[in-house]
Design a protein around this motif. Structure first.
Motif, PDB file in Angstrom:
ATOM      1  N   LEU A  51      -8.469  14.753  19.880  1.00 51.45           N
ATOM      2  CA  LEU A  51      -8.594  16.198  20.018  1.00 51.45           C
ATOM      3  C   LEU A  51      -7.715  16.708  21.149  1.00 51.45           C
ATOM      4  CD1 LEU A  51     -12.484  16.636  19.795  1.00 51.45           C
ATOM      5  CD2 LEU A  51     -10.815  17.007  17.981  1.00 51.45           C
ATOM      6  N   TYR A  52      -7.103  17.869  20.925  1.00 55.07           N
ATOM      7  CA  TYR A  52      -6.349  18.572  21.970  1.00 55.07           C
ATOM      8  C   TYR A  52      -7.199  19.744  22.442  1.00 55.07           C
ATOM      9  CZ  TYR A  52      -2.165  16.285  20.062  1.00 55.07           C
ATOM     10  OH  TYR A  52      -1.247  15.377  19.637  1.00 55.07           O
ATOM     11  N   PRO A  81      -7.327  25.138   9.258  1.00 53.32           N
ATOM     12  CA  PRO A  81      -8.220  23.975   9.233  1.00 53.32           C
ATOM     13  C   PRO A  81      -7.921  23.036  10.412  1.00 53.32           C
ATOM     14  CG  PRO A  81      -7.254  24.358   7.067  1.00 53.32           C
ATOM     15  CD  PRO A  81      -6.563  25.280   8.022  1.00 53.32           C
ATOM     16  N   GLY A  82      -8.974  22.496  11.006  1.00 57.43           N
ATOM     17  CA  GLY A  82      -8.798  21.574  12.124  1.00 57.43           C
ATOM     18  C   GLY A  82      -8.563  22.265  13.454  1.00 57.43           C
ATOM     19  N   ARG A  83      -8.683  23.592  13.476  1.00 59.06           N
ATOM     20  CA  ARG A  83      -8.501  24.359  14.712  1.00 59.06           C
ATOM     21  C   ARG A  83      -9.793  25.110  15.009  1.00 59.06           C
ATOM     22  NH1 ARG A  83      -2.919  24.580  15.879  1.00 59.06           N
ATOM     23  NH2 ARG A  83      -3.295  26.084  17.515  1.00 59.06           N
ATOM     24  N   GLY A  93      -6.013  16.610  16.354  1.00 60.64           N
ATOM     25  CA  GLY A  93      -4.647  16.093  16.259  1.00 60.64           C
ATOM     26  C   GLY A  93      -4.508  15.059  15.169  1.00 60.64           C
ATOM     27  N   GLU A  94      -5.453  14.150  15.129  1.00 58.40           N
ATOM     28  CA  GLU A  94      -5.445  13.080  14.127  1.00 58.40           C
ATOM     29  C   GLU A  94      -6.858  12.526  14.049  1.00 58.40           C
ATOM     30  OE1 GLU A  94      -2.993   8.960  13.122  1.00 58.40           O
ATOM     31  OE2 GLU A  94      -2.319  10.250  14.737  1.00 58.40           O
ATOM     32  N   ALA A  95      -7.253  12.140  12.853  1.00 59.24           N
ATOM     33  CA  ALA A  95      -8.608  11.620  12.709  1.00 59.24           C
ATOM     34  C   ALA A  95      -8.722  10.671  11.533  1.00 59.24           C
ATOM     35  CB  ALA A  95      -9.602  12.771  12.526  1.00 59.24           C
ATOM     36  N   ASP A  96      -9.531   9.661  11.722  1.00 57.25           N
ATOM     37  CA  ASP A  96     -10.049   8.840  10.642  1.00 57.25           C
ATOM     38  C   ASP A  96     -11.555   8.914  10.883  1.00 57.25           C
ATOM     39  OD1 ASP A  96     -11.226   6.933   9.077  1.00 57.25           O
ATOM     40  OD2 ASP A  96      -9.826   5.331   9.604  1.00 57.25           O
ATOM     41  N   PRO A  97     -12.241   9.791  10.153  1.00 59.61           N
ATOM     42  CA  PRO A  97     -13.654  10.061  10.455  1.00 59.61           C
ATOM     43  C   PRO A  97     -14.547   8.833  10.520  1.00 59.61           C
ATOM     44  CG  PRO A  97     -12.813  11.650   8.880  1.00 59.61           C
ATOM     45  CD  PRO A  97     -11.750  10.594   9.044  1.00 59.61           C
ATOM     46  N   GLN A 141     -22.168  22.939  23.276  1.00 63.25           N
ATOM     47  CA  GLN A 141     -21.077  23.871  23.034  1.00 63.25           C
ATOM     48  C   GLN A 141     -21.011  24.214  21.556  1.00 63.25           C
ATOM     49  OE1 GLN A 141     -18.053  21.227  24.665  1.00 63.25           O
ATOM     50  NE2 GLN A 141     -17.781  22.610  26.390  1.00 63.25           N
ATOM     51  N   HIS A 142     -20.378  25.348  21.273  1.00 68.59           N
ATOM     52  CA  HIS A 142     -20.224  25.815  19.906  1.00 68.59           C
ATOM     53  C   HIS A 142     -18.743  26.073  19.677  1.00 68.59           C
ATOM     54  CE1 HIS A 142     -22.229  28.409  16.586  1.00 68.59           C
ATOM     55  NE2 HIS A 142     -21.075  27.921  16.176  1.00 68.59           N
ATOM     56  N   TYR A 143     -18.127  25.306  18.795  1.00 67.06           N
ATOM     57  CA  TYR A 143     -16.715  25.477  18.461  1.00 67.06           C
ATOM     58  C   TYR A 143     -16.633  26.367  17.221  1.00 67.06           C
ATOM     59  CZ  TYR A 143     -15.588  21.339  21.385  1.00 67.06           C
ATOM     60  OH  TYR A 143     -15.438  20.438  22.412  1.00 67.06           O
TER      61      TYR A 143
END
Length: 153
Positions: A94-95, A65-67, A84-88, A57-59
């Protein structure tokens, strides 16, 4: 920061297919590559009927940012994807929203995440009106790898 391999740990969704087949969930991995500094190339590997399937897939970047937008086929509609929230270094929540339908996914850098991260996931799930009865956790076993010839696209 999101580049690399992620393991699908949990998912909350009212998807009827997921509810009917939850007893067949298999370990699933996602590899993220950042293209052109903005869009994401996603490769998801999962087992289905004893075969390994790769879904690409290609987002595309969205307004903030983050969308991201995952374009749909045919009708031109798409799925909005929001970080939604991340600690890489350890997890990402993800929503995925299409119309009025929303799903929440928890990915970890390893197939096991801390209880604190699971609690964050549960809070996010609850905040969008989903509940424990539509939350599914993926198995951590099955470190399967396939030769190129076995991969289906």
């Amino acid at each position: 920061q999101l580049s690399g391999k992620w393991f699908l740990v949990g998912m909350a969704s009212r998807c009827s297919y997921l509810a009917e087949h939850s007893h067949q969930l298999e370990a699933t991995t996602m590899t993220v590559a950042v293209l052109d500094g903005q869009s994401l190339a996603i490769s998801t590997l999962r087992k289905l009927d004893r075969m390994c399937w790769e879904i690409r897939q290609h987002y595309l970047p969205a307004q903030a940012p983050g969308r991201f937008l995952l374009k749909g086929e045919g009708d031109g509609s798409g799925v909005d994807v929001v970080v939604g929230e991340a600690d890489p270094s350890s997890f990402i929540i993800l929503y995925y929203q299409k119309g009025r339908s929303i799903s929440v996914k928890l990915y970890g850098r390893t197939s096991l995440v801390s209880d604190a991260v699971v609690d964050k996931f549960k809070q996010r799930v609850s905040a969008v009106g989903l509940s424990e009865d539509v939350t599914y956790y993926f198995p951590t076993y099955g470190a399967w790898h396939t030769a190129l010839g076995e991969t289906r696209v």
